[in-house]
Motif scaffolding. Structure first.
Motif, mmCIF file in Angstrom:
data_model
loop_
_atom_site.group_PDB
_atom_site.id
_atom_site.type_symbol
_atom_site.label_atom_id
_atom_site.label_comp_id
_atom_site.label_asym_id
_atom_site.label_seq_id
_atom_site.Cartn_x
_atom_site.Cartn_y
_atom_site.Cartn_z
ATOM 1 N N THR A 26 9.378 10.811 -5.677
ATOM 2 C CA THR A 26 9.902 11.719 -4.664
ATOM 3 C C THR A 26 10.584 10.864 -3.604
ATOM 4 O O THR A 26 10.389 9.642 -3.547
ATOM 5 C CB THR A 26 8.782 12.556 -4.033
ATOM 6 N N LEU A 27 11.359 11.487 -2.745
ATOM 7 C CA LEU A 27 12.077 10.730 -1.724
ATOM 8 C C LEU A 27 11.132 9.984 -0.780
ATOM 9 O O LEU A 27 11.368 8.804 -0.497
ATOM 10 C CB LEU A 27 13.034 11.642 -0.960
ATOM 11 N N PRO A 28 10.034 10.599 -0.296
ATOM 12 C CA PRO A 28 9.111 9.827 0.555
ATOM 13 C C PRO A 28 8.460 8.659 -0.196
ATOM 14 O O PRO A 28 8.284 7.577 0.374
ATOM 15 C CB PRO A 28 8.063 10.861 0.983
ATOM 16 N N GLU A 29 8.121 8.861 -1.474
ATOM 17 C CA GLU A 29 7.547 7.768 -2.265
ATOM 18 C C GLU A 29 8.559 6.643 -2.440
ATOM 19 O O GLU A 29 8.213 5.461 -2.343
ATOM 20 C CB GLU A 29 7.106 8.269 -3.638
ATOM 21 N N ALA A 30 9.809 6.990 -2.679
ATOM 22 C CA ALA A 30 10.853 5.987 -2.855
ATOM 23 C C ALA A 30 11.077 5.207 -1.557
ATOM 24 O O ALA A 30 11.254 3.984 -1.585
ATOM 25 C CB ALA A 30 12.151 6.651 -3.304
ATOM 26 N N LEU A 31 11.033 5.897 -0.417
ATOM 27 C CA LEU A 31 11.193 5.216 0.861
ATOM 28 C C LEU A 31 10.028 4.260 1.126
ATOM 29 O O LEU A 31 10.228 3.148 1.633
ATOM 30 C CB LEU A 31 11.336 6.229 1.996
ATOM 31 N N ARG A 32 8.794 4.663 0.773
ATOM 32 C CA ARG A 32 7.641 3.766 0.919
ATOM 33 C C ARG A 32 7.790 2.555 0.009
ATOM 34 O O ARG A 32 7.484 1.426 0.400
ATOM 35 C CB ARG A 32 6.339 4.502 0.630
ATOM 36 N N HIS A 33 8.258 2.789 -1.230
ATOM 37 C CA HIS A 33 8.474 1.680 -2.158
ATOM 38 C C HIS A 33 9.510 0.704 -1.597
ATOM 39 O O HIS A 33 9.324 -0.516 -1.665
ATOM 40 C CB HIS A 33 8.940 2.209 -3.527
#
Length: 139
Positions: free
Chosen positions: A91-98
């Motif tokens: 998801t976009l928040p997961e990708a930003l955390r990554h």
């Protein structure tokens, strides 16, 4: 004669070993800086994508600067390259955390390479300052 030989050996060591190592470290650091720039660019794009309303209309390059219009009905999930040919759908928040974790890792790596370069430059300076000057050849 022995001093001249030692001076030549030290100079050869500096040019053959230390300069080569310094060049290699600087090339690695430049590659890390390029990766950091890509991560920042991707983070910016994902932030804008997170704020955008669905559906997303964009242009995709098919090659040779030939673009087509594409429409993404739900841009809430993206594929992120993890390395070694593996991708994860996040998801976009997961990708930003990554990307945040990857950015911290790249920063630590660039700091380490910067320290290594400074050590090599210090070794070069030390060898050049300790090396006795070469005598001029006699005519």
């Amino acid at each position: 004669m022995a001093a001249a030989e030692k001076a030549q050996r030290y100079e050869a060591f500096v040019s053959d070993v230390l300069q080569r190592d310094l060049r290699r470290v600087q090339e690695q650091r430049d590659a890390v800086f390029e990766q950091q720039a890509q991560v920042l660019q991707l983070r910016s794009a994902l932030s804008r994508l997170q704020e955008a309303a669905a559906p997303l209309r964009t242009q995709v390059d098919l090659g040779c600067n030939f673009f087509v219009t594409a429409e993404v009905p739900d841009p809430q999930r993206v594929f992120v390259a993890l390395g070694y040919g593996f991708y994860a759908e996040l998801t976009l928040p997961e990708a930003l955390r990554h990307l945040e974790r990857r950015s911290r890792l790249l920063q630590r790596l660039s700091d380490s390479l910067t320290r290594d370069g400074a050590k090599i430059r210090a070794h070069i300076r030390l060898v050049l300052e300790v090396t006795p000057p070469s005598p001029l050849p006699s005519p």
